[in-house]
Design an enzyme around this catalytic site. Structure first.
Site, PDB file in Angstrom:
ATOM      1  N   ILE A  74      -4.161  -3.273 -22.328  1.00  0.00           N
ATOM      2  CA  ILE A  74      -5.435  -2.936 -21.690  1.00  0.00           C
ATOM      3  C   ILE A  74      -5.948  -4.068 -20.791  1.00  0.00           C
ATOM      4  O   ILE A  74      -6.876  -3.891 -20.013  1.00  0.00           O
ATOM      5  CB  ILE A  74      -6.481  -2.541 -22.778  1.00  0.00           C
ATOM      6  CG1 ILE A  74      -7.666  -1.761 -22.202  1.00  0.00           C
ATOM      7  CG2 ILE A  74      -6.939  -3.730 -23.561  1.00  0.00           C
ATOM      8  CD1 ILE A  74      -7.312  -0.401 -21.710  1.00  0.00           C
ATOM      9  N   SER A 102     -11.478   7.918 -29.307  1.00  0.00           N
ATOM     10  CA  SER A 102     -12.658   7.239 -29.844  1.00  0.00           C
ATOM     11  C   SER A 102     -12.704   7.349 -31.360  1.00  0.00           C
ATOM     12  O   SER A 102     -12.788   8.449 -31.917  1.00  0.00           O
ATOM     13  CB  SER A 102     -13.930   7.866 -29.263  1.00  0.00           C
ATOM     14  OG  SER A 102     -15.049   7.387 -29.977  1.00  0.00           O
ATOM     15  N   ARG A 110       5.324  -7.279 -18.221  1.00  0.00           N
ATOM     16  CA  ARG A 110       5.530  -6.807 -19.605  1.00  0.00           C
ATOM     17  C   ARG A 110       6.978  -6.468 -19.941  1.00  0.00           C
ATOM     18  O   ARG A 110       7.297  -6.260 -21.115  1.00  0.00           O
ATOM     19  CB  ARG A 110       4.610  -5.605 -19.867  1.00  0.00           C
ATOM     20  CG  ARG A 110       3.120  -5.928 -19.708  1.00  0.00           C
ATOM     21  CD  ARG A 110       2.670  -7.050 -20.621  1.00  0.00           C
ATOM     22  NE  ARG A 110       1.262  -7.396 -20.385  1.00  0.00           N
ATOM     23  CZ  ARG A 110       0.603  -8.319 -21.068  1.00  0.00           C
ATOM     24  NH1 ARG A 110       1.191  -8.983 -22.036  1.00  0.00           N
ATOM     25  NH2 ARG A 110      -0.651  -8.601 -20.776  1.00  0.00           N
ATOM     26  N   GLU A 165      -9.587   6.358 -23.731  1.00  0.00           N
ATOM     27  CA  GLU A 165      -8.966   6.101 -25.028  1.00  0.00           C
ATOM     28  C   GLU A 165      -9.609   6.949 -26.113  1.00  0.00           C
ATOM     29  O   GLU A 165     -10.814   7.251 -26.065  1.00  0.00           O
ATOM     30  CB  GLU A 165      -9.112   4.601 -25.369  1.00  0.00           C
ATOM     31  CG  GLU A 165      -8.336   4.212 -26.611  1.00  0.00           C
ATOM     32  CD  GLU A 165      -8.577   2.765 -27.039  1.00  0.00           C
ATOM     33  OE1 GLU A 165      -9.253   2.022 -26.298  1.00  0.00           O
ATOM     34  OE2 GLU A 165      -8.104   2.408 -28.124  1.00  0.00           O
ATOM     35  N   THR A 207       0.797  -1.244   0.000  1.00  0.00           N
ATOM     36  CA  THR A 207       0.000   0.000   0.000  1.00  0.00           C
ATOM     37  C   THR A 207       0.827   1.290   0.000  1.00  0.00           C
ATOM     38  O   THR A 207       0.410   2.258  -0.644  1.00  0.00           O
ATOM     39  CB  THR A 207      -1.044   0.013   1.143  1.00  0.00           C
ATOM     40  OG1 THR A 207      -0.396  -0.348   2.363  1.00  0.00           O
ATOM     41  CG2 THR A 207      -2.187  -0.944   0.866  1.00  0.00           C
ATOM     42  N   ARG A 236      -6.124  -4.412 -15.485  1.00  0.00           N
ATOM     43  CA  ARG A 236      -7.389  -3.792 -15.070  1.00  0.00           C
ATOM     44  C   ARG A 236      -7.237  -2.768 -13.977  1.00  0.00           C
ATOM     45  O   ARG A 236      -8.193  -2.126 -13.588  1.00  0.00           O
ATOM     46  CB  ARG A 236      -8.336  -4.910 -14.591  1.00  0.00           C
ATOM     47  CG  ARG A 236      -8.658  -5.913 -15.668  1.00  0.00           C
ATOM     48  CD  ARG A 236      -9.086  -7.224 -15.075  1.00  0.00           C
ATOM     49  NE  ARG A 236      -7.960  -7.911 -14.439  1.00  0.00           N
ATOM     50  CZ  ARG A 236      -8.050  -9.045 -13.759  1.00  0.00           C
ATOM     51  NH1 ARG A 236      -9.225  -9.615 -13.608  1.00  0.00           N
ATOM     52  NH2 ARG A 236      -6.978  -9.599 -13.224  1.00  0.00           N
ATOM     53  N   HIS A 265       3.723  -4.146 -11.030  1.00  0.00           N
ATOM     54  CA  HIS A 265       3.192  -5.454 -11.435  1.00  0.00           C
ATOM     55  C   HIS A 265       3.114  -5.538 -12.971  1.00  0.00           C
ATOM     56  O   HIS A 265       3.535  -6.531 -13.577  1.00  0.00           O
ATOM     57  CB  HIS A 265       1.810  -5.652 -10.804  1.00  0.00           C
ATOM     58  CG  HIS A 265       1.111  -6.894 -11.259  1.00  0.00           C
ATOM     59  ND1 HIS A 265       1.491  -8.150 -10.850  1.00  0.00           N
ATOM     60  CD2 HIS A 265       0.055  -7.076 -12.098  1.00  0.00           C
ATOM     61  CE1 HIS A 265       0.705  -9.050 -11.416  1.00  0.00           C
ATOM     62  NE2 HIS A 265      -0.168  -8.428 -12.182  1.00  0.00           N
ATOM     63  N   LEU A 294       1.783   3.248  -8.397  1.00  0.00           N
ATOM     64  CA  LEU A 294       3.108   2.643  -8.576  1.00  0.00           C
ATOM     65  C   LEU A 294       3.104   1.150  -8.259  1.00  0.00           C
ATOM     66  O   LEU A 294       3.788   0.375  -8.942  1.00  0.00           O
ATOM     67  CB  LEU A 294       4.128   3.388  -7.698  1.00  0.00           C
ATOM     68  CG  LEU A 294       5.581   2.958  -7.812  1.00  0.00           C
ATOM     69  CD1 LEU A 294       6.096   3.036  -9.241  1.00  0.00           C
ATOM     70  CD2 LEU A 294       6.466   3.813  -6.895  1.00  0.00           C
TER      71      LEU A 294
HETATM   72  C1  LIG Z   1       3.464 -13.344 -21.420  1.00  0.00           C
HETATM   73  C2  LIG Z   1       1.967 -13.216 -21.292  1.00  0.00           C
HETATM   74  C3  LIG Z   1       1.147 -14.030 -22.029  1.00  0.00           C
HETATM   75  C4  LIG Z   1      -0.259 -13.916 -21.922  1.00  0.00           C
HETATM   76  N1  LIG Z   1      -1.064 -14.722 -22.682  1.00  0.00           N
HETATM   77  C5  LIG Z   1      -2.408 -14.585 -22.602  1.00  0.00           C
HETATM   78  C6  LIG Z   1      -3.290 -15.386 -23.404  1.00  0.00           C
HETATM   79  O1  LIG Z   1      -2.849 -16.240 -24.169  1.00  0.00           O
HETATM   80  N2  LIG Z   1      -4.627 -15.181 -23.310  1.00  0.00           N
HETATM   81  C7  LIG Z   1      -5.171 -14.258 -22.439  1.00  0.00           C
HETATM   82  O2  LIG Z   1      -6.386 -14.114 -22.381  1.00  0.00           O
HETATM   83  N3  LIG Z   1      -4.362 -13.489 -21.686  1.00  0.00           N
HETATM   84  C8  LIG Z   1      -3.014 -13.617 -21.727  1.00  0.00           C
HETATM   85  N4  LIG Z   1      -2.218 -12.814 -20.958  1.00  0.00           N
HETATM   86  C9  LIG Z   1      -2.848 -11.812 -20.086  1.00  0.00           C
HETATM   87  C10 LIG Z   1      -2.788 -12.261 -18.610  1.00  0.00           C
HETATM   88  O3  LIG Z   1      -3.484 -13.478 -18.408  1.00  0.00           O
HETATM   89  C11 LIG Z   1      -3.404 -11.172 -17.711  1.00  0.00           C
HETATM   90  O4  LIG Z   1      -4.759 -10.977 -18.032  1.00  0.00           O
HETATM   91  C12 LIG Z   1      -2.697  -9.835 -17.867  1.00  0.00           C
HETATM   92  O5  LIG Z   1      -1.308 -10.010 -17.866  1.00  0.00           O
HETATM   93  C13 LIG Z   1      -3.099  -8.921 -16.716  1.00  0.00           C
HETATM   94  O6  LIG Z   1      -2.536  -9.433 -15.538  1.00  0.00           O
HETATM   95  P1  LIG Z   1      -3.184  -9.164 -14.137  1.00  0.00           P
HETATM   96  O7  LIG Z   1      -4.588  -9.649 -14.107  1.00  0.00           O
HETATM   97  O8  LIG Z   1      -2.265  -9.748 -13.112  1.00  0.00           O
HETATM   98  O9  LIG Z   1      -3.077  -7.566 -14.060  1.00  0.00           O
HETATM   99  P2  LIG Z   1      -4.110  -6.477 -13.563  1.00  0.00           P
HETATM  100  O10 LIG Z   1      -5.396  -6.573 -14.290  1.00  0.00           O
HETATM  101  O11 LIG Z   1      -3.362  -5.173 -13.615  1.00  0.00           O
HETATM  102  O12 LIG Z   1      -4.370  -6.860 -12.088  1.00  0.00           O
HETATM  103  C14 LIG Z   1      -3.348  -6.742 -11.096  1.00  0.00           C
HETATM  104  C15 LIG Z   1      -3.698  -7.691  -9.968  1.00  0.00           C
HETATM  105  O13 LIG Z   1      -4.896  -7.234  -9.369  1.00  0.00           O
HETATM  106  C16 LIG Z   1      -5.696  -8.338  -8.998  1.00  0.00           C
HETATM  107  N5  LIG Z   1      -6.973  -8.250  -9.707  1.00  0.00           N
HETATM  108  C17 LIG Z   1      -7.314  -7.334 -10.650  1.00  0.00           C
HETATM  109  N6  LIG Z   1      -8.583  -7.508 -11.051  1.00  0.00           N
HETATM  110  C18 LIG Z   1      -9.044  -8.567 -10.355  1.00  0.00           C
HETATM  111  C19 LIG Z   1     -10.280  -9.253 -10.328  1.00  0.00           C
HETATM  112  N7  LIG Z   1     -11.314  -8.870 -11.065  1.00  0.00           N
HETATM  113  N8  LIG Z   1     -10.406 -10.310  -9.503  1.00  0.00           N
HETATM  114  C20 LIG Z   1      -9.383 -10.710  -8.735  1.00  0.00           C
HETATM  115  N9  LIG Z   1      -8.174 -10.106  -8.712  1.00  0.00           N
HETATM  116  C21 LIG Z   1      -8.009  -9.040  -9.506  1.00  0.00           C
HETATM  117  C22 LIG Z   1      -4.926  -9.591  -9.347  1.00  0.00           C
HETATM  118  O14 LIG Z   1      -4.168  -9.980  -8.238  1.00  0.00           O
HETATM  119  C23 LIG Z   1      -3.990  -9.121 -10.428  1.00  0.00           C
HETATM  120  O15 LIG Z   1      -2.809  -9.897 -10.542  1.00  0.00           O
HETATM  121  C24 LIG Z   1      -0.829 -12.928 -21.046  1.00  0.00           C
HETATM  122  C25 LIG Z   1       0.025 -12.113 -20.300  1.00  0.00           C
HETATM  123  C26 LIG Z   1       1.414 -12.239 -20.398  1.00  0.00           C
HETATM  124  C27 LIG Z   1       2.297 -11.319 -19.582  1.00  0.00           C
END
Ligand SMILES: Cc1cc2nc3c(=O)[nH]c(=O)nc-3n(C[C@H](O)[C@H](O)[C@H](O)COP(=O)(O)OP(=O)(O)OC[C@H]3O[C@@H](n4cnc5c(N)ncnc54)[C@H](O)[C@@H]3O)c2cc1C
Length: 273
Positions: free
Chosen positions: A61, A72, A169, A70, A39, A64, A164, A159
């Site tokens: 994108i 339009s 990435r 973005e 935090t 989340r 993350h 940050l």
């Molecule tokens: C190398 C690579 C390959 C990938 N390949 C694919 C693919 O083939 N197909 C595909 O669909 N995606 C793919 N992705 C996308 C991946 O699965 C994630 O959706 C994306 O990287 C976002 O990660 P995140 O959810 O951790 O990040 P963020 O959305 O930024 O979330 C950060 C953290 O917040 C928490 N969080 C956020 N929202 C929620 C929620 N609603 N519920 C619970 N916890 C939440 C989680 O702990 C999460 O890790 C790929 C990503 C990478 C890096």
């Protein structure tokens, strides 16, 4: 918004003290990052104005935890710029990793694909412009624009969540295009904005190794010359087949091999990759 100082200030609010000497702030930031106290890092926020090709944006994108607005293309005419690929930049499909690429096409072959890309861009844009000219709605006229078309957005994130995003990435598994954006955000922007945090992040995340129970067991044996025990651990974990059986590729074993390489420890079994 915020800086390294805001992170330490937030962390110290729990016992009512502000910023201390630089080396103490550094130590606290390093402690917070090492122990995943997240935090305080949320006290810093950044808003970027980005211009990104649609295919890269589609990956970006997925994160989340940012706030986004973005450009339009229902409201405005699509940006008249597309990401171009130079003859030496066409990457070859990786054999070991279905999602990845390795090496480049010969520049002579690449030149033909760059030329055809140019033709495609010109044609797609020409059809789009003609649709607009004929009075077709922007929301429909855009549907055949290529994924290389640039979009723009304001992207705001704290940050903690930015780090993350960067961990995923900037990683070698991420696609080169998004990795290049992430590397600029990390090494050019965050490094200057929050230098103490960036230094700790490099040490404890980017350049660190995650070791599983199995990794620790195997490395412990190898570091103490117990090769037979190391092999037994790898087999017991299912990363190698029983002795005498053909060795096939195994993702987790290859990850362990990469960790051994990083530590300068010789892999005592035959590699398949
Ligand atoms: C190398 C690579 C390959 C990938 N390949 C694919 C693919 O083939 N197909 C595909 O669909 N995606 C793919 N992705 C996308 C991946 O699965 C994630 O959706 C994306 O990287 C976002 O990660 P995140 O959810 O951790 O990040 P963020 O959305 O930024 O979330 C950060 C953290 O917040 C928490 N969080 C956020 N929202 C929620 C929620 N609603 N519920 C619970 N916890 C939440 C989680 O702990 C999460 O890790 C790929 C990503 C990478 C890096």
């Amino acid at each position: 918004m915020g800086s390294d100082a805001s992170i330490v200030q937030a962390a110290r609010v729990s016992y009512g003290k502000g910023t201390k000497k630089l080396h103490e702030d550094r130590g606290l930031i390093r402690y917070l990052l090492r122990h995943r106290h997240s935090t305080p890092f949320e006290m810093c926020e950044i808003k970027l104005h980005v211009r990104v090709p649609m295919d890269t944006w589609r990956q970006w994108i997925r994160h989340r935890t940012a706030n986004v607005n973005e450009y339009s293309t229902r409201y405005s005419i699509a940006i008249d710029a597309m990401q171009k690929t130079l003859p030496g930049e066409w990457r070859v499909q990786a054999t070991g990793n279905r999602q990845g690429s390795e090496g480049f096409l010969e520049a002579a072959a690449g030149a033909e694909f760059s030329h055809r890309e140019e033709e495609l861009h010109t044609m797609a844009r020409g059809i789009y412009d003609a649709r607009l000219e004929a009075g077709i709605a922007r929301e429909q006229a855009r549907k055949d624009l290529p994924l290389s078309t640039y979009t723009e957005a304001y992207w705001k994130i704290d940050l903690h969540n930015l780090l993350h995003f960067l961990a995923l990435r900037m990683d070698a598994h991420a696609q080169l295009e998004v990795r290049e954006y992430a590397t600029v955000i990390g090494r050019e922007i965050v490094r200057r904005w929050c230098p103490l945090t960036w230094e700790a992040y490099e040490d404890y995340r980017l350049s660190a190794l995650d070791l599983s129970r199995i990794d620790i067991e195997v490395i412990g044996h190898l570091a103490n010359g117990r090769t037979a025990e190391a092999l037994a651990s790898v087999r017991a974990a299912g990363l190698l087949p029983p002795e005498g059986e053909a060795v096939k590729r195994h993702v987790e074993r290859e990850e362990l091999e990469a960790k051994l390489d990083t530590l300068g420890i010789t892999v005592p079994w035959q590699r398949t990759a």
